[in-house]
Design a protein around this motif. Structure first.
Motif, PDB file in Angstrom:
ATOM      1  N   TRP A 186      34.987 -25.409   9.091  1.00  0.00           N
ATOM      2  CA  TRP A 186      36.123 -25.446  10.017  1.00  0.00           C
ATOM      3  C   TRP A 186      35.883 -24.521  11.209  1.00  0.00           C
ATOM      4  O   TRP A 186      36.126 -24.890  12.361  1.00  0.00           O
ATOM      5  N   THR A 222      45.114 -27.559  14.574  1.00  0.00           N
ATOM      6  CA  THR A 222      44.894 -28.414  13.403  1.00  0.00           C
ATOM      7  C   THR A 222      43.544 -29.125  13.482  1.00  0.00           C
ATOM      8  O   THR A 222      43.259 -29.998  12.669  1.00  0.00           O
ATOM      9  N   ASP A 223      42.740 -28.736  14.455  1.00  0.00           N
ATOM     10  CA  ASP A 223      41.381 -29.249  14.576  1.00  0.00           C
ATOM     11  C   ASP A 223      40.403 -28.078  14.515  1.00  0.00           C
ATOM     12  O   ASP A 223      40.729 -26.959  14.932  1.00  0.00           O
ATOM     13  N   THR A 265      37.976 -28.550   3.089  1.00  0.00           N
ATOM     14  CA  THR A 265      38.127 -28.762   4.532  1.00  0.00           C
ATOM     15  C   THR A 265      37.197 -27.873   5.338  1.00  0.00           C
ATOM     16  O   THR A 265      37.142 -27.999   6.557  1.00  0.00           O
ATOM     17  N   GLU A 313      27.839 -33.487  11.830  1.00  0.00           N
ATOM     18  CA  GLU A 313      29.283 -33.259  11.883  1.00  0.00           C
ATOM     19  C   GLU A 313      29.859 -32.941  10.514  1.00  0.00           C
ATOM     20  O   GLU A 313      30.639 -31.991  10.365  1.00  0.00           O
TER      21      GLU A 313
END
Length: 438
Positions: A35, A302-303, A74, A30
């Protein structure tokens, strides 16, 4: 895929204070993923730096073993070039110190665009884009387009200084007077020269902001697009308009105009009065808002998830361009976004991209949930790119994994960046999403 010996990985875990993950561990699958889940990357290890000292330690450790580091706070913008690197996450470098009197914010490299908008309580704003979850550092390193670019220019040009760790493991400051060559490069030339650990950001006054989305059935797409074009021809720099062609799963085609205005509600509604002559919309979310709420306009996910994108800069939005955009359904694309640019973005500036002469951009996005869907999406994107009046270049932050810096930057800027890469990182310690050397 290269696999590091356990003894080397144990050395890494001992060397840094932050968290580390190795391929043999359950959480690794994970934490190493970007992203965009459509991108695969096979990294040697993941390090989440606890502080700047950790970054210094990691650089020295990697350089001493002939290894490279890919920094992804991110995971936005990943292209698959991180294979066989140590993946660095800087999410814990998340301080935010706002100086209202000087209109500056001193932030860590892990601070997200939406988080910087806490400056709203002081009547100030950074230069946020459509998504609140990308980092300010990542956007600035690619130049960066924002809701307020027509008023204030590139996001990168709002950066007054960078805190960095260079390939020699030195933590230092870079500004227009402290290493001006590197300062030029970092405001739009990508992330292959140093690791950015913090930034000093110039803020802008934003006492009043009006914005939102007006949404219509796709049956009205041509009318809406023609009004959008007319409005953009006369729009002041404080008004930004984006045309959105949308086709979400389970619903019919729709069209929207997203907007922000740096000013009060009455002025904004007067400037956007042509919208009142259009058919009754399905919804209208426009309202006075805080700059902290700008992420709600496009409501981007946003995920993490899968995605396939292609962008172009357009030399015009003439009838032929509208015919190309509206002549057939956008399916299998999820969205086609046309942004009005110009204003301060078109002014001369000392960064790798330079002035953005093209008055519009188009961004085409789809969900490649299967191989067949991915191929169909790419074909549709390619067809639109061929028939639209595209200039042949695009912003760095809009590049997709099949493109490179040569698709975004002028040749002289790329040559200058390559010289800096050879001078500052001859051992190739740093690997960015896009290679300067390619």
């Amino acid at each position: 895929m290269t696999v590091l010996p356990t003894t080397i990985l144990d050395e890494l875990r001992t060397a840094v204070q932050g968290r580390t993950w190795f391929p043999s561990e359950p959480e690794f699958d994970e934490v190493h993923r970007p992203w965009n889940r459509a991108i695969d990357q096979s990294v040697l290890a993941v390090v989440e730096a606890a502080d700047i000292a950790d970054v210094v330690t990691l650089v020295n450790w990697a350089r001493g073993r002939g290894l490279s580091i890919a920094t992804q706070p991110t995971g936005h913008g990943a292209t698959g070039r991180a294979d066989d690197t140590i993946l660095l996450r800087t999410t814990r470098l998340n301080r935010i110190d706002i100086d209202p009197a000087q209109r500056t914010a001193t932030i860590g490299a892990g601070v997200k665009s939406g988080e910087l908008q806490s400056a709203a309580e002081h009547g100030l704003t950074g230069l946020p884009g459509s998504s609140p979850v990308v980092t300010v550092a990542g956007v600035a390193l690619g130049g960066g387009l924002s809701w307020f670019g027509r008023s204030f220019g590139w996001v990168g040009d709002s950066i007054r200084a960078f805190d960095v760790v260079d390939a020699d493991g030195r933590a230092r400051r870079v500004s227009a007077t402290e290493d001006p060559d590197l300062f030029w490069a970092l405001r739009g030339g990508g992330s292959e020269l140093v690791i950015v650990t913090g930034l000093e950001v110039g803020l802008q006054a934003a006492p009043d902001v009006f914005g939102g989305r007006v949404l219509w059935s796709g049956d009205h797409a041509r009318q809406v697009a023609e009004v959008f074009r007319t409005m953009t021809r006369a729009a002041p720099e404080a008004l930004t308009l984006w045309l959105e062609l949308l086709h979400f799963p389970g619903s019919g085609p729709m069209v929207a105009i997203d907007s922000t205005y740096l000013g009060d509600k009455e002025e904004a509604r007067e400037l956007m009065r042509p919208l009142d002559a259009l058919p009754t919309p399905l919804s209208d979310s426009r309202a006075a808002m805080s700059v902290a709420e700008l992420g709600s306009i496009t409501a981007e996910p946003t995920d993490p998830g899968v995605g396939s994108s292609r962008a172009e800069l357009l030399t015009s939005l003439d009838d032929g361009a509208l015919d190309a955009l509206l002549g057939s359904p956008i399916d299998p694309l999820l969205s086609v976004q046309v942004r009005h640019l110009g204003g301060a973005l078109a002014q001369p500036t000392d960064n790798p991209h330079g002035a953005l002469d093209e008055p519009y951009s188009v961004y085409m996005f789809g969900l490649p949930v299967t191989e067949e869907a991915a191929e169909s999406i790419e074909q549709k994107q390619a067809v639109l790119a061929r028939v639209l009046p595209a200039s042949g270049r695009k912003p760095v932050t809009f590049l997709n994994p099949y493109e490179g810096l040569a698709d975004a930057l002028p040749g002289e800027s790329l040559a200058r960046l390559r010289r800096l890469k050879d001078e500052r990182d001859p051992g190739r310690v740093f690997r960015g999403n896009f290679s300067i050397a390619d």
